[in-house]
Write a protein that holds these residues in place. Structure first.
Motif, PDB file in Angstrom:
ATOM      1  N   ARG A 120      31.254  40.611  41.568  1.00  0.00           N
ATOM      2  CA  ARG A 120      32.003  41.835  41.854  1.00  0.00           C
ATOM      3  C   ARG A 120      33.475  41.649  41.479  1.00  0.00           C
ATOM      4  NH1 ARG A 120      30.805  47.075  42.002  1.00  0.00           N
ATOM      5  NH2 ARG A 120      32.158  48.261  43.364  1.00  0.00           N
ATOM      6  N   ALA A 121      34.016  40.475  41.763  1.00  0.00           N
ATOM      7  CA  ALA A 121      35.420  40.192  41.447  1.00  0.00           C
ATOM      8  C   ALA A 121      35.654  40.260  39.937  1.00  0.00           C
ATOM      9  CB  ALA A 121      35.812  38.819  41.984  1.00  0.00           C
ATOM     10  N   GLU A 122      34.715  39.706  39.161  1.00  0.00           N
ATOM     11  CA  GLU A 122      34.853  39.745  37.702  1.00  0.00           C
ATOM     12  C   GLU A 122      34.766  41.186  37.188  1.00  0.00           C
ATOM     13  OE1 GLU A 122      31.761  37.111  36.480  1.00  0.00           O
ATOM     14  OE2 GLU A 122      32.964  35.292  36.783  1.00  0.00           O
ATOM     15  N   TYR A 123      33.865  41.962  37.777  1.00  0.00           N
ATOM     16  CA  TYR A 123      33.723  43.375  37.396  1.00  0.00           C
ATOM     17  C   TYR A 123      35.004  44.145  37.703  1.00  0.00           C
ATOM     18  CZ  TYR A 123      32.392  48.290  37.909  1.00  0.00           C
ATOM     19  OH  TYR A 123      32.355  49.660  37.834  1.00  0.00           O
ATOM     20  N   ILE A 124      35.557  43.901  38.887  1.00  0.00           N
ATOM     21  CA  ILE A 124      36.786  44.599  39.294  1.00  0.00           C
ATOM     22  C   ILE A 124      37.939  44.226  38.367  1.00  0.00           C
ATOM     23  CG2 ILE A 124      38.545  44.783  41.106  1.00  0.00           C
ATOM     24  CD1 ILE A 124      36.235  44.473  43.155  1.00  0.00           C
ATOM     25  N   PHE A 125      38.031  42.950  37.998  1.00  0.00           N
ATOM     26  CA  PHE A 125      39.110  42.535  37.097  1.00  0.00           C
ATOM     27  C   PHE A 125      39.028  43.286  35.776  1.00  0.00           C
ATOM     28  CE2 PHE A 125      41.027  40.073  33.724  1.00  0.00           C
ATOM     29  CZ  PHE A 125      42.244  39.687  34.272  1.00  0.00           C
ATOM     30  N   GLU A 126      37.837  43.351  35.201  1.00  0.00           N
ATOM     31  CA  GLU A 126      37.671  44.039  33.913  1.00  0.00           C
ATOM     32  C   GLU A 126      38.013  45.519  34.040  1.00  0.00           C
ATOM     33  OE1 GLU A 126      37.300  42.601  31.129  1.00  0.00           O
ATOM     34  OE2 GLU A 126      36.956  40.608  31.960  1.00  0.00           O
ATOM     35  N   LEU A 127      37.602  46.120  35.149  1.00  0.00           N
ATOM     36  CA  LEU A 127      37.876  47.543  35.359  1.00  0.00           C
ATOM     37  C   LEU A 127      39.369  47.790  35.526  1.00  0.00           C
ATOM     38  CD1 LEU A 127      36.384  50.249  35.644  1.00  0.00           C
ATOM     39  CD2 LEU A 127      36.310  49.863  38.106  1.00  0.00           C
ATOM     40  N   VAL A 128      40.008  46.963  36.330  1.00  0.00           N
ATOM     41  CA  VAL A 128      41.451  47.094  36.548  1.00  0.00           C
ATOM     42  C   VAL A 128      42.208  46.853  35.252  1.00  0.00           C
ATOM     43  CG1 VAL A 128      43.443  46.046  37.712  1.00  0.00           C
ATOM     44  CG2 VAL A 128      41.372  46.563  39.015  1.00  0.00           C
ATOM     45  N   GLN A 142      44.824  34.749  33.838  1.00  0.00           N
ATOM     46  CA  GLN A 142      44.942  35.714  34.937  1.00  0.00           C
ATOM     47  C   GLN A 142      43.574  36.044  35.532  1.00  0.00           C
ATOM     48  OE1 GLN A 142      47.586  36.705  36.427  1.00  0.00           O
ATOM     49  NE2 GLN A 142      49.230  36.175  35.019  1.00  0.00           N
ATOM     50  N   ARG A 143      42.555  36.145  34.664  1.00  0.00           N
ATOM     51  CA  ARG A 143      41.203  36.436  35.141  1.00  0.00           C
ATOM     52  C   ARG A 143      40.724  35.333  36.090  1.00  0.00           C
ATOM     53  NH1 ARG A 143      39.071  36.843  30.769  1.00  0.00           N
ATOM     54  NH2 ARG A 143      38.689  39.091  30.515  1.00  0.00           N
ATOM     55  N   ALA A 144      40.919  34.080  35.676  1.00  0.00           N
ATOM     56  CA  ALA A 144      40.490  32.956  36.515  1.00  0.00           C
ATOM     57  C   ALA A 144      41.216  32.960  37.856  1.00  0.00           C
ATOM     58  CB  ALA A 144      40.746  31.638  35.773  1.00  0.00           C
ATOM     59  N   ARG A 145      42.520  33.208  37.825  1.00  0.00           N
ATOM     60  CA  ARG A 145      43.312  33.226  39.064  1.00  0.00           C
ATOM     61  C   ARG A 145      42.878  34.384  39.966  1.00  0.00           C
ATOM     62  NH1 ARG A 145      49.374  33.396  37.762  1.00  0.00           N
ATOM     63  NH2 ARG A 145      48.912  31.268  37.112  1.00  0.00           N
ATOM     64  N   PHE A 146      42.643  35.562  39.366  1.00  0.00           N
ATOM     65  CA  PHE A 146      42.229  36.737  40.132  1.00  0.00           C
ATOM     66  C   PHE A 146      40.869  36.508  40.776  1.00  0.00           C
ATOM     67  CE2 PHE A 146      40.144  40.794  40.715  1.00  0.00           C
ATOM     68  CZ  PHE A 146      41.136  41.639  41.179  1.00  0.00           C
ATOM     69  N   VAL A 147      39.908  36.044  39.984  1.00  0.00           N
ATOM     70  CA  VAL A 147      38.543  35.864  40.487  1.00  0.00           C
ATOM     71  C   VAL A 147      38.505  34.814  41.590  1.00  0.00           C
ATOM     72  CG1 VAL A 147      36.205  35.088  39.887  1.00  0.00           C
ATOM     73  CG2 VAL A 147      37.435  36.665  38.368  1.00  0.00           C
ATOM     74  N   GLU A 148      39.178  33.683  41.373  1.00  0.00           N
ATOM     75  CA  GLU A 148      39.185  32.631  42.396  1.00  0.00           C
ATOM     76  C   GLU A 148      39.854  33.125  43.674  1.00  0.00           C
ATOM     77  OE1 GLU A 148      37.444  29.918  42.292  1.00  0.00           O
ATOM     78  OE2 GLU A 148      36.806  30.514  40.264  1.00  0.00           O
ATOM     79  N   GLY A 149      40.931  33.876  43.525  1.00  0.00           N
ATOM     80  CA  GLY A 149      41.609  34.418  44.699  1.00  0.00           C
ATOM     81  C   GLY A 149      40.751  35.413  45.447  1.00  0.00           C
ATOM     82  N   ILE A 207      45.943  42.679  47.409  1.00  0.00           N
ATOM     83  CA  ILE A 207      44.978  42.883  48.487  1.00  0.00           C
ATOM     84  C   ILE A 207      43.693  42.087  48.267  1.00  0.00           C
ATOM     85  CG2 ILE A 207      43.450  44.599  49.549  1.00  0.00           C
ATOM     86  CD1 ILE A 207      45.727  46.644  49.151  1.00  0.00           C
ATOM     87  N   LEU A 208      43.175  42.115  47.039  1.00  0.00           N
ATOM     88  CA  LEU A 208      41.889  41.483  46.772  1.00  0.00           C
ATOM     89  C   LEU A 208      42.004  39.988  46.503  1.00  0.00           C
ATOM     90  CD1 LEU A 208      39.762  43.868  44.516  1.00  0.00           C
ATOM     91  CD2 LEU A 208      39.429  43.326  46.911  1.00  0.00           C
ATOM     92  N   ALA A 209      43.036  39.591  45.755  1.00  0.00           N
ATOM     93  CA  ALA A 209      43.101  38.212  45.280  1.00  0.00           C
ATOM     94  C   ALA A 209      44.262  37.417  45.858  1.00  0.00           C
ATOM     95  CB  ALA A 209      43.174  38.209  43.750  1.00  0.00           C
ATOM     96  N   GLY A 210      45.009  37.992  46.780  1.00  0.00           N
ATOM     97  CA  GLY A 210      46.078  37.256  47.445  1.00  0.00           C
ATOM     98  C   GLY A 210      47.271  36.952  46.570  1.00  0.00           C
ATOM     99  N   PHE A 211      47.474  37.735  45.495  1.00  0.00           N
ATOM    100  CA  PHE A 211      48.626  37.514  44.621  1.00  0.00           C
ATOM    101  C   PHE A 211      49.914  37.828  45.373  1.00  0.00           C
ATOM    102  CE2 PHE A 211      47.261  37.604  39.918  1.00  0.00           C
ATOM    103  CZ  PHE A 211      46.043  36.984  40.207  1.00  0.00           C
TER     104      PHE A 211
END
Length: 218
Positions: A164-172, A147-154, A120-124
């Motif tokens: 916010r994207a970086e924060y969400i990745f760490e939390l997830v 994975q962090r780079a791919r998630f954040v960029e997406g 939903i967030l990163a288009g995976f």
């Protein structure tokens, strides 16, 4: 369960465990009182304390408890209970995640939620989300960095603020390290519910079946 069903049948009552209602009031009242001795997965002292706090009133609560009651995730049981009973406001991390976290009051419990969040967030894709789930579980730094780079960029491409994207990745990632498979927890929860249903509605036959099998195990 089958022994209890066979004993109930002697009274001329046929019970199809696959067809019992999942909203039986007697069953949830029993669980809310933590009268769980003899109930699959829920009879330990710790589980009974959690039942008293949670006061489950829907099948999803039992699934969540089965998944949460493990070293690590069990620290989130008080948060789940407080949010369930309105003592604490759910935190969905990001508005786009509310649909997948509403059921668990903003607490990430299941691996499936981690995968959905990435979609939903990163288009995976589903396949990419599964690779993310596995990378988070293994905690291999090189994989995690990729994975962090791919998630954040997406996520940024999906109009999510980079910070916010970086924060969400760490939390997830923190949750994913001990996330449980919901389909597995649901199967266990169903047996737990069926056991509780028989204890709540046919206690004599349930206790007779329990004692019969306990005698056979001594």
């Amino acid at each position: 369960l089958q022994t209890a069903v066979a004993l109930v049948k002697r009274r001329g009552i046929d019970i199809d465990l696959a067809a019992i209602p999942l909203d039986d009031k007697n069953t949830y009242d029993l669980l809310a009182r933590a009268e769980a001795v003899g109930i699959f997965q829920l009879e330990s002292a710790g589980m009974r304390r959690a039942l008293l706090d949670m006061r489950p009133d829907r099948f999803e609560d039992i699934i969540a408890l089965v998944a949460l009651y493990r070293p690590g995730p069990m620290a989130n049981i008080p948060t789940y209970c407080a949010r369930k009973h309105g003592m604490e406001k759910p935190d969905y991390i990001h508005p786009k995640l509310e649909p997948i976290l509403r059921e668990t009051f903003g607490v990430i419990i299941y691996q499936e939620q981690v995968m959905q969040a990435a979609q939903i967030l990163a288009g995976f894709t589903l396949g990419q989300a599964d690779l993310l789930r596995r990378a988070m579980g293994k905690k291999i730094k090189r994989e995690m960095d990729q994975q962090r780079a791919r998630f954040v960029e997406g996520a940024v491409a999906n109009n999510v603020d980079r910070g916010r994207a970086e924060y969400i990745f760490e939390l997830v990632a923190k949750f994913a390290g001990y996330g449980f498979n919901k389909s597995h927890a649901a199967a266990y929860a169903l047996i737990a519910y069926q056991t509780a249903y028989l204890k709540a509605n046919d206690p004599v036959e349930f206790m007779a079946a329990s004692m019969t099998l306990d005698l056979g195990n001594t």
